[in-house]
Design a protein around this motif. Sequence first.
Motif, PDB file in Angstrom:
ATOM      1  N   ILE A  46       0.823  -1.202   0.000  1.00  0.00           N
ATOM      2  CA  ILE A  46       0.000   0.000   0.000  1.00  0.00           C
ATOM      3  C   ILE A  46       0.865   1.263   0.000  1.00  0.00           C
ATOM      4  O   ILE A  46       1.993   1.271   0.503  1.00  0.00           O
ATOM      5  CB  ILE A  46      -0.972   0.042   1.196  1.00  0.00           C
ATOM      6  N   GLY A  47       0.318   2.308  -0.583  1.00  0.00           N
ATOM      7  CA  GLY A  47       0.948   3.616  -0.584  1.00  0.00           C
ATOM      8  C   GLY A  47      -0.115   4.687  -0.462  1.00  0.00           C
ATOM      9  O   GLY A  47      -1.319   4.402  -0.526  1.00  0.00           O
ATOM     10  N   PHE A  48       0.316   5.941  -0.337  1.00  0.00           N
ATOM     11  CA  PHE A  48      -0.642   7.020  -0.090  1.00  0.00           C
ATOM     12  C   PHE A  48       0.073   8.347  -0.211  1.00  0.00           C
ATOM     13  O   PHE A  48       1.303   8.428  -0.190  1.00  0.00           O
ATOM     14  CB  PHE A  48      -1.254   6.890   1.307  1.00  0.00           C
ATOM     15  N   CYS A  49      -0.707   9.403  -0.307  1.00  0.00           N
ATOM     16  CA  CYS A  49      -0.175  10.754  -0.230  1.00  0.00           C
ATOM     17  C   CYS A  49      -1.311  11.691   0.143  1.00  0.00           C
ATOM     18  O   CYS A  49      -2.491  11.353   0.012  1.00  0.00           O
ATOM     19  CB  CYS A  49       0.458  11.189  -1.549  1.00  0.00           C
ATOM     20  N   TYR A  50      -0.941  12.864   0.614  1.00  0.00           N
ATOM     21  CA  TYR A  50      -1.911  13.928   0.829  1.00  0.00           C
ATOM     22  C   TYR A  50      -2.226  14.546  -0.521  1.00  0.00           C
ATOM     23  O   TYR A  50      -1.327  14.816  -1.321  1.00  0.00           O
ATOM     24  CB  TYR A  50      -1.341  14.973   1.789  1.00  0.00           C
ATOM     25  N   ALA A  51      -3.506  14.760  -0.805  1.00  0.00           N
ATOM     26  CA  ALA A  51      -3.922  15.270  -2.113  1.00  0.00           C
ATOM     27  C   ALA A  51      -4.588  16.634  -2.020  1.00  0.00           C
ATOM     28  O   ALA A  51      -5.293  17.044  -2.940  1.00  0.00           O
ATOM     29  CB  ALA A  51      -4.856  14.268  -2.776  1.00  0.00           C
ATOM     30  N   GLY A  52      -4.378  17.345  -0.907  1.00  0.00           N
ATOM     31  CA  GLY A  52      -4.875  18.708  -0.786  1.00  0.00           C
ATOM     32  C   GLY A  52      -6.217  18.807  -0.098  1.00  0.00           C
ATOM     33  O   GLY A  52      -6.815  17.814   0.312  1.00  0.00           O
ATOM     34  N   ASN A  53      -6.705  20.040   0.016  1.00  0.00           N
ATOM     35  CA  ASN A  53      -8.005  20.245   0.655  1.00  0.00           C
ATOM     36  C   ASN A  53      -9.108  20.468  -0.375  1.00  0.00           C
ATOM     37  O   ASN A  53     -10.222  20.821  -0.035  1.00  0.00           O
ATOM     38  CB  ASN A  53      -7.943  21.408   1.657  1.00  0.00           C
ATOM     39  N   PHE A  54      -8.794  20.234  -1.652  1.00  0.00           N
ATOM     40  CA  PHE A  54      -9.807  20.170  -2.709  1.00  0.00           C
ATOM     41  C   PHE A  54      -9.131  19.521  -3.919  1.00  0.00           C
ATOM     42  O   PHE A  54      -7.908  19.473  -4.028  1.00  0.00           O
ATOM     43  CB  PHE A  54     -10.351  21.557  -3.068  1.00  0.00           C
ATOM     44  N   GLY A  55      -9.932  18.991  -4.838  1.00  0.00           N
ATOM     45  CA  GLY A  55      -9.380  18.410  -6.058  1.00  0.00           C
ATOM     46  C   GLY A  55      -8.570  17.152  -5.856  1.00  0.00           C
ATOM     47  O   GLY A  55      -7.693  16.843  -6.671  1.00  0.00           O
ATOM     48  N   GLY A  56      -8.840  16.406  -4.802  1.00  0.00           N
ATOM     49  CA  GLY A  56      -8.017  15.252  -4.471  1.00  0.00           C
ATOM     50  C   GLY A  56      -8.024  14.141  -5.497  1.00  0.00           C
ATOM     51  O   GLY A  56      -7.072  13.356  -5.582  1.00  0.00           O
ATOM     52  N   SER A  57      -9.071  14.057  -6.309  1.00  0.00           N
ATOM     53  CA  SER A  57      -9.157  12.965  -7.272  1.00  0.00           C
ATOM     54  C   SER A  57      -8.137  13.089  -8.397  1.00  0.00           C
ATOM     55  O   SER A  57      -7.877  12.120  -9.116  1.00  0.00           O
ATOM     56  CB  SER A  57     -10.568  12.905  -7.872  1.00  0.00           C
ATOM     57  N   VAL A  58      -7.531  14.268  -8.555  1.00  0.00           N
ATOM     58  CA  VAL A  58      -6.529  14.454  -9.604  1.00  0.00           C
ATOM     59  C   VAL A  58      -5.368  13.480  -9.418  1.00  0.00           C
ATOM     60  O   VAL A  58      -4.855  12.896 -10.382  1.00  0.00           O
ATOM     61  CB  VAL A  58      -6.019  15.913  -9.618  1.00  0.00           C
ATOM     62  N   VAL A  59      -4.946  13.274  -8.185  1.00  0.00           N
ATOM     63  CA  VAL A  59      -3.835  12.363  -7.913  1.00  0.00           C
ATOM     64  C   VAL A  59      -4.220  10.929  -8.270  1.00  0.00           C
ATOM     65  O   VAL A  59      -3.445  10.207  -8.912  1.00  0.00           O
ATOM     66  CB  VAL A  59      -3.397  12.451  -6.444  1.00  0.00           C
ATOM     67  N   SER A  60      -5.404  10.513  -7.880  1.00  0.00           N
ATOM     68  CA  SER A  60      -5.845   9.153  -8.191  1.00  0.00           C
ATOM     69  C   SER A  60      -5.946   8.932  -9.697  1.00  0.00           C
ATOM     70  O   SER A  60      -5.596   7.860 -10.208  1.00  0.00           O
ATOM     71  CB  SER A  60      -7.193   8.870  -7.516  1.00  0.00           C
ATOM     72  N   HIS A  61      -6.424   9.939 -10.419  1.00  0.00           N
ATOM     73  CA  HIS A  61      -6.480   9.826 -11.884  1.00  0.00           C
ATOM     74  C   HIS A  61      -5.079   9.667 -12.465  1.00  0.00           C
ATOM     75  O   HIS A  61      -4.873   8.895 -13.418  1.00  0.00           O
ATOM     76  CB  HIS A  61      -7.155  11.059 -12.489  1.00  0.00           C
ATOM     77  N   ALA A  62      -4.106  10.384 -11.909  1.00  0.00           N
ATOM     78  CA  ALA A  62      -2.728  10.263 -12.396  1.00  0.00           C
ATOM     79  C   ALA A  62      -2.191   8.851 -12.168  1.00  0.00           C
ATOM     80  O   ALA A  62      -1.488   8.296 -13.016  1.00  0.00           O
ATOM     81  CB  ALA A  62      -1.836  11.294 -11.712  1.00  0.00           C
ATOM     82  N   VAL A  63      -2.530   8.258 -11.021  1.00  0.00           N
ATOM     83  CA  VAL A  63      -2.116   6.871 -10.761  1.00  0.00           C
ATOM     84  C   VAL A  63      -2.710   5.943 -11.806  1.00  0.00           C
ATOM     85  O   VAL A  63      -2.004   5.132 -12.419  1.00  0.00           O
ATOM     86  CB  VAL A  63      -2.539   6.434  -9.344  1.00  0.00           C
ATOM     87  N   ARG A  64      -4.009   6.070 -12.027  1.00  0.00           N
ATOM     88  CA  ARG A  64      -4.709   5.133 -12.920  1.00  0.00           C
ATOM     89  C   ARG A  64      -4.310   5.310 -14.383  1.00  0.00           C
ATOM     90  O   ARG A  64      -4.076   4.334 -15.096  1.00  0.00           O
ATOM     91  CB  ARG A  64      -6.222   5.338 -12.789  1.00  0.00           C
ATOM     92  N   GLU A  65      -4.250   6.572 -14.818  1.00  0.00           N
ATOM     93  CA  GLU A  65      -4.119   6.832 -16.247  1.00  0.00           C
ATOM     94  C   GLU A  65      -2.673   6.966 -16.719  1.00  0.00           C
ATOM     95  O   GLU A  65      -2.354   6.612 -17.853  1.00  0.00           O
ATOM     96  CB  GLU A  65      -4.897   8.095 -16.611  1.00  0.00           C
ATOM     97  N   LEU A  66      -1.789   7.468 -15.849  1.00  0.00           N
ATOM     98  CA  LEU A  66      -0.409   7.704 -16.261  1.00  0.00           C
ATOM     99  C   LEU A  66       0.549   6.622 -15.792  1.00  0.00           C
ATOM    100  O   LEU A  66       1.456   6.225 -16.534  1.00  0.00           O
ATOM    101  CB  LEU A  66       0.072   9.059 -15.729  1.00  0.00           C
ATOM    102  N   ILE A  67       0.371   6.159 -14.556  1.00  0.00           N
ATOM    103  CA  ILE A  67       1.398   5.320 -13.935  1.00  0.00           C
ATOM    104  C   ILE A  67       1.072   3.834 -13.988  1.00  0.00           C
ATOM    105  O   ILE A  67       1.946   3.013 -14.310  1.00  0.00           O
ATOM    106  CB  ILE A  67       1.644   5.781 -12.479  1.00  0.00           C
ATOM    107  N   ALA A  68      -0.176   3.475 -13.692  1.00  0.00           N
ATOM    108  CA  ALA A  68      -0.532   2.048 -13.659  1.00  0.00           C
ATOM    109  C   ALA A  68      -0.164   1.316 -14.957  1.00  0.00           C
ATOM    110  O   ALA A  68       0.397   0.211 -14.903  1.00  0.00           O
ATOM    111  CB  ALA A  68      -2.019   1.885 -13.349  1.00  0.00           C
ATOM    112  N   PRO A  69      -0.428   1.884 -16.153  1.00  0.00           N
ATOM    113  CA  PRO A  69      -0.066   1.160 -17.382  1.00  0.00           C
ATOM    114  C   PRO A  69       1.432   0.895 -17.525  1.00  0.00           C
ATOM    115  O   PRO A  69       1.829  -0.044 -18.226  1.00  0.00           O
ATOM    116  CB  PRO A  69      -0.555   2.095 -18.499  1.00  0.00           C
ATOM    117  N   LEU A  70       2.259   1.700 -16.850  1.00  0.00           N
ATOM    118  CA  LEU A  70       3.706   1.523 -16.922  1.00  0.00           C
ATOM    119  C   LEU A  70       4.206   0.475 -15.940  1.00  0.00           C
ATOM    120  O   LEU A  70       5.333  -0.035 -16.090  1.00  0.00           O
ATOM    121  CB  LEU A  70       4.415   2.852 -16.628  1.00  0.00           C
ATOM    122  N   VAL A  71       3.394   0.157 -14.927  1.00  0.00           N
ATOM    123  CA  VAL A  71       3.835  -0.732 -13.851  1.00  0.00           C
ATOM    124  C   VAL A  71       3.264  -2.136 -13.995  1.00  0.00           C
ATOM    125  O   VAL A  71       3.962  -3.126 -13.713  1.00  0.00           O
ATOM    126  CB  VAL A  71       3.440  -0.131 -12.479  1.00  0.00           C
TER     127      VAL A  71
END
Length: 377
Positions: A46-71
């Motif tokens: 498991i991993g995690f990060c703070y994603a701010g006090n608004f717009g937090g889903s941007v980080v999750s989208h980056a994981v799914r769309e940018l990084i997951a296909p590379l891993v």
Amino acid sequence: MTRIRSVEARTVAIPLAKATAMARRSVDVRYYALVRVTDDDGRTGIGFCYAGNFGGSVVSHAVRELIAPLVVGQRADRHRALWNEIYAETLLHGRAGSVSRALSAVDIALWDLAARTADKPLWQYLGATTIEDSVPAYASGGYYLEGKTPDDLAAEMRGYVDAGFGAVKLKVGRVGVTPQHDAERLAAVRDAVGPDVRVMLDANNAWSDVPTALEALRLLEPYNPFWIEEPFGPDDIRSHAMLAQRTPITVATGEIEYGRWRHLELLERGGAAILQTDAAVCGGITEFQRIADSAASFGVTMCPHWFHDLHIHVVASIANGQYVEYFPDDQVLNFRRLVSRQLTVLPGGRLALPTEPGLGFDFLPEVVEDVATDQWS
């Protein structure tokens, strides 16, 4: 060697019980991006990060769309090589901000998976540098709250000292709060905790120029603060360096700094005698270790920013780790509500090193379900 079968992310939003203020902003909800990486044997990290006090889903989208296909499909033991590949492939989307936080969360999960596979606590798997079963910590708090007086602040800090901590931290530089009032707040704290306790100050990017910062700090100097944290915005490295030359108070910063290159510039310019690099921000454990090695060559110590459940492991595995920032309650670091195990505070304000494999905790499914804004995917 097993391969990565899936990389999933989920966004959670946890309201604060009471709106809490620092220098330039007030926070009433915190978003976190959660990550889980599963190998083809079914083991999960498991991993995690703070994603701010608004717009937090941007980080999750980056994981799914940018990084997951590379891993997905890669060997599970290639975490350092994968870092380089992910960084190179995501350059056009952002070398900082949400993309770096997404990379950090995935990198943490890969290291957690590796340590769990080896059946070792993460700090041991990374290569322990401590001969103790604990690491030093300071108690972090001292936020601005409506109606909170200097005496209230002093009582809070005294409570941390009574709990065994020899170092405490409080906020300064709030917009609309005069330097004289901050001096009164610090005077009350110093009187309450005595002369031997280290008192750190956190300005959270409060000041826009060196003269204004110096005006405030000169009023605070008589109370012997140990450091002044984040006096300016993170991009203003020049002002950090100028301030460090003009005040006897140690300048500390780096909690929202990204990558080894930016940290190197900060070190070369003399902008920080203490780095507060956050492994869930800078690019993960892989990049944190590189930064720590660079800092050691400058004689600079590492006191990483919040997430004590994560940073206890990295502080115990680097030669120049000085403190873990510890939050005694879940009012501000409400990530604590998501995890299955809390750290143990020992006499002397030290934190007991976890003995369980990996990070030593899991997300609590029922709590995650209650505060999630999306599904694992």
